[in-house]
Design a protein around this motif. Structure first.
Motif, mmCIF file in Angstrom:
data_model
loop_
_atom_site.group_PDB
_atom_site.id
_atom_site.type_symbol
_atom_site.label_atom_id
_atom_site.label_comp_id
_atom_site.label_asym_id
_atom_site.label_seq_id
_atom_site.Cartn_x
_atom_site.Cartn_y
_atom_site.Cartn_z
ATOM 1 N N THR A 121 24.777 31.251 102.758
ATOM 2 C CA THR A 121 25.054 31.659 104.138
ATOM 3 C C THR A 121 26.068 32.800 104.156
ATOM 4 O O THR A 121 26.853 32.973 103.207
ATOM 5 N N PRO A 122 26.099 33.581 105.226
ATOM 6 C CA PRO A 122 27.115 34.629 105.346
ATOM 7 C C PRO A 122 28.536 34.075 105.244
ATOM 8 O O PRO A 122 29.413 34.723 104.652
ATOM 9 N N ALA A 123 28.789 32.886 105.798
ATOM 10 C CA ALA A 123 30.127 32.306 105.708
ATOM 11 C C ALA A 123 30.500 32.007 104.261
ATOM 12 O O ALA A 123 31.659 32.192 103.855
ATOM 13 N N GLU A 124 29.530 31.561 103.461
ATOM 14 C CA GLU A 124 29.798 31.292 102.042
ATOM 15 C C GLU A 124 30.037 32.592 101.279
ATOM 16 O O GLU A 124 30.893 32.649 100.378
ATOM 17 N N ILE A 125 29.299 33.642 101.633
ATOM 18 C CA ILE A 125 29.544 34.942 101.002
ATOM 19 C C ILE A 125 30.940 35.440 101.361
ATOM 20 O O ILE A 125 31.652 35.976 100.492
ATOM 21 N N ARG A 126 31.357 35.255 102.595
ATOM 22 C CA ARG A 126 32.694 35.681 103.013
ATOM 23 C C ARG A 126 33.772 34.993 102.184
ATOM 24 O O ARG A 126 34.769 35.615 101.780
ATOM 25 N N LYS A 127 33.590 33.713 101.911
ATOM 26 C CA LYS A 127 34.584 33.003 101.101
ATOM 27 C C LYS A 127 34.663 33.586 99.694
ATOM 28 O O LYS A 127 35.753 33.724 99.121
ATOM 29 N N VAL A 135 36.641 43.288 100.068
ATOM 30 C CA VAL A 135 36.433 43.556 101.486
ATOM 31 C C VAL A 135 35.034 44.113 101.677
ATOM 32 O O VAL A 135 34.603 45.003 100.933
ATOM 33 N N ALA A 136 34.305 43.602 102.657
ATOM 34 C CA ALA A 136 32.995 44.159 103.004
ATOM 35 C C ALA A 136 33.210 45.410 103.851
ATOM 36 O O ALA A 136 33.853 45.348 104.900
ATOM 37 N N ASN A 137 32.690 46.553 103.388
ATOM 38 C CA ASN A 137 32.895 47.790 104.159
ATOM 39 C C ASN A 137 31.638 48.298 104.836
ATOM 40 O O ASN A 137 31.668 49.311 105.543
ATOM 41 N N GLY A 138 30.502 47.609 104.657
ATOM 42 C CA GLY A 138 29.279 48.050 105.310
ATOM 43 C C GLY A 138 28.070 47.317 104.779
ATOM 44 O O GLY A 138 28.182 46.397 103.954
ATOM 45 N N CYS A 139 26.903 47.729 105.244
ATOM 46 C CA CYS A 139 25.667 47.076 104.835
ATOM 47 C C CYS A 139 24.487 47.994 105.110
ATOM 48 O O CYS A 139 24.570 48.902 105.950
ATOM 49 N N HIS A 140 23.395 47.752 104.402
ATOM 50 C CA HIS A 140 22.131 48.398 104.690
ATOM 51 C C HIS A 140 21.164 47.330 105.176
ATOM 52 O O HIS A 140 20.669 46.517 104.398
ATOM 53 N N VAL A 141 20.931 47.313 106.477
ATOM 54 C CA VAL A 141 20.010 46.366 107.089
ATOM 55 C C VAL A 141 19.089 47.153 108.020
ATOM 56 O O VAL A 141 19.261 48.355 108.215
ATOM 57 N N SER A 142 18.124 46.472 108.596
ATOM 58 C CA SER A 142 17.253 47.107 109.579
ATOM 59 C C SER A 142 17.979 47.175 110.920
ATOM 60 O O SER A 142 18.491 46.161 111.402
ATOM 61 N N ILE A 143 18.043 48.367 111.494
ATOM 62 C CA ILE A 143 18.716 48.549 112.782
ATOM 63 C C ILE A 143 17.660 48.690 113.877
ATOM 64 O O ILE A 143 16.910 49.668 113.920
ATOM 65 N N ILE A 154 26.581 38.689 111.818
ATOM 66 C CA ILE A 154 26.760 38.602 110.362
ATOM 67 C C ILE A 154 27.884 39.531 109.917
ATOM 68 O O ILE A 154 28.741 39.145 109.100
ATOM 69 N N ALA A 155 27.889 40.743 110.445
ATOM 70 C CA ALA A 155 28.945 41.694 110.085
ATOM 71 C C ALA A 155 30.313 41.139 110.440
ATOM 72 O O ALA A 155 31.275 41.275 109.663
ATOM 73 N N GLY A 159 33.460 40.205 107.969
ATOM 74 C CA GLY A 159 34.686 40.968 108.137
ATOM 75 C C GLY A 159 34.524 42.457 107.956
ATOM 76 O O GLY A 159 35.509 43.172 107.733
ATOM 77 N N MET A 160 33.300 42.965 108.075
ATOM 78 C CA MET A 160 33.094 44.396 107.849
ATOM 79 C C MET A 160 33.343 45.194 109.128
ATOM 80 O O MET A 160 33.192 44.670 110.235
ATOM 81 N N LYS A 161 33.730 46.444 108.949
ATOM 82 C CA LYS A 161 34.003 47.328 110.075
ATOM 83 C C LYS A 161 32.857 48.293 110.349
ATOM 84 O O LYS A 161 32.845 48.970 111.371
ATOM 85 N N ASN A 162 31.904 48.378 109.425
ATOM 86 C CA ASN A 162 30.789 49.309 109.554
ATOM 87 C C ASN A 162 29.474 48.553 109.415
ATOM 88 O O ASN A 162 29.332 47.707 108.526
ATOM 89 N N LEU A 163 28.535 48.863 110.270
ATOM 90 C CA LEU A 163 27.219 48.229 110.260
ATOM 91 C C LEU A 163 26.176 49.325 110.190
ATOM 92 O O LEU A 163 26.141 50.212 111.053
ATOM 93 N N GLY A 164 25.337 49.294 109.148
ATOM 94 C CA GLY A 164 24.456 50.439 108.970
ATOM 95 C C GLY A 164 23.117 50.122 108.362
ATOM 96 O O GLY A 164 22.748 48.972 108.135
#
Length: 369
Positions: A121-127, A135-143, A154-155, A159-164
């Motif tokens: 899960t995203p919460a488990e990845i955050r841990k 620190v998560a600084n972004g992602c490549h997902v479908s927008i 999810i972002a 804890g990420m500041k950029n979603l991409g």
């Protein structure tokens, strides 16, 4: 003290090695000054050091050195094996933290389901991120509007500041389609800003090809020639700088420089316009918080004019690039190498390249007065 820069070695192999390690470039004069004073050229994985009127600092601050997990996707998605190479989020992220990386850009949020007996899960990845000081600084997902709220959730969890996204807003050559994409992105970007996020798109070379926006129309009423405007540069103008941001893939920008030099104007004349990745960023400075630090060797025999290699092992002058665009606190460099995975014959290759690339990134130095 001499004011001229030292003469470079005449042996092409020696010159290439120096360039590939990023030792000289724009700071060659400062390095020579230190050498004349009996000082070694300083490494940037050390704290800033002063000597006389000069001080040496990392060109890319350690806290801003990242990796997109697409580079090690083979090990993120690998099933447990006996290769001794880390697999899955927990083990791979721990290894990346050991190498020195501080930031992670995601390329999906799944691993092999056999690791946990279900999907992580995203919460488990955050841990896992928090446990490793990452620190998560972004992602490549479908927008797209239909799933954008979910992607923002999810972002926020990570804890990420950029979603991409790793795709262009549209693959079209026509301004009408880029106008429509700009309207969507302005709206989504406004939603993202309300939640403390920056919405960004990532380029490949086609994003810097020329729009068909002039001249005679085809049978469908579409223009067949160009004013010389590049697709993404048009998108810069059509989107609100408060809401829409960009991640420059430096490798693909130099591929664009190689591939997309000519267009036919409204009068049928062939024109040449050389794309400049550095000026592209400087002209839109505060819209580029993220970069893909992807390297390549020039090879004009290839369709793209370059072949990907680990960071610091190619011909792209990252020293010049990052020193010229400036603002190191705002810029975040994510290492990427599309062809890093070594397959079943070399399962450790992508992480080995990650180690080499981090070392080379950390050794880039800037000298200041």
């Amino acid at each position: 003290m001499p004011t001229t820069e030292p003469e470079l070695p005449q042996d092409p192999a020696v010159r290439r090695k120096l360039t590939r390690r990023g030792i000289l470039a724009a700071s060659a004069g400062a390095a020579a000054a230190l050498g004349a004073a009996g000082m070694n050229v300083l490494q940037t994985n050390q704290p800033a050091i002063a000597h006389g009127q000069l001080r040496a600092e990392p060109l890319i601050p350690a806290r801003n050195r990242g990796i997109i997990l697409y580079s090690v996707r083979d090990r993120i998605t690998a099933a447990p094996d006996d290769s001794g190479v880390p697999y899955g989020f927990e083990r791979v992220l721990a290894r990346l933290a050991e190498l020195g990386y501080k930031e992670i850009e995601f390329a999906g949020y799944t691993q092999h389901s056999s690791i946990l007996g279900r999907q992580i899960t995203p919460a488990e990845i955050r841990k896992i991120l928090d446990d490793n000081g990452l620190v998560a600084n972004g992602c490549h997902v479908s927008i797209n509007p239909a799933t954008f709220e979910e992607q923002m959730d999810i972002a926020e969890t990570l804890g990420m500041k950029n979603l991409g996204t790793g795709s262009d807003p549209t693959n079209s050559s026509y301004t009408a389609d880029w106008d429509a994409a700009a309207d969507v992105w302005n709206d989504l970007g406004r939603q993202a800003r309300k939640r403390g996020l920056r919405l960004y798109t990532h380029n490949h070379d086609a994003a810097y090809s020329f729009l068909l926006d002039a001249g005679p129309l085809d049978a469908n009423g579409r223009p067949t020639r160009s004013s010389g405007t590049r697709r993404l540069e048009y998108f810069f103008r059509r989107t609100d700088p408060r809401y829409v941001f960009f991640e420059l893939d430096i490798y693909w920008a130099y591929v664009a420089r190689f591939k997309h030099q000519k267009y036919v104007d409204r009068y049928g004349r062939e024109r040449t316009d050389l794309f400049d990745p550095i000026l592209n960023v400087v002209d839109q400075s505060k819209r580029f918080p993220l970069f893909h630090a992807k390297d390549g060797n020039r090879n004009s025999a290839l369709a793209n004019g370059h072949e990907m290699v680990p960071f610091g092992e190619g011909d792209i002058n990252f020293q010049q690039f990052f020193q010229t665009i400036g603002d190191p606190d705002f810029r975040h460099a994510n290492w990427e190498q599309d062809n890093a995975p070594g397959g079943t014959t070399n399962p450790g290759q992508s992480l080995d390249f990650a180690a080499l690339s981090y070392t080379n990134m950390s050794e880039m130095t800037i000298y200041r007065r």
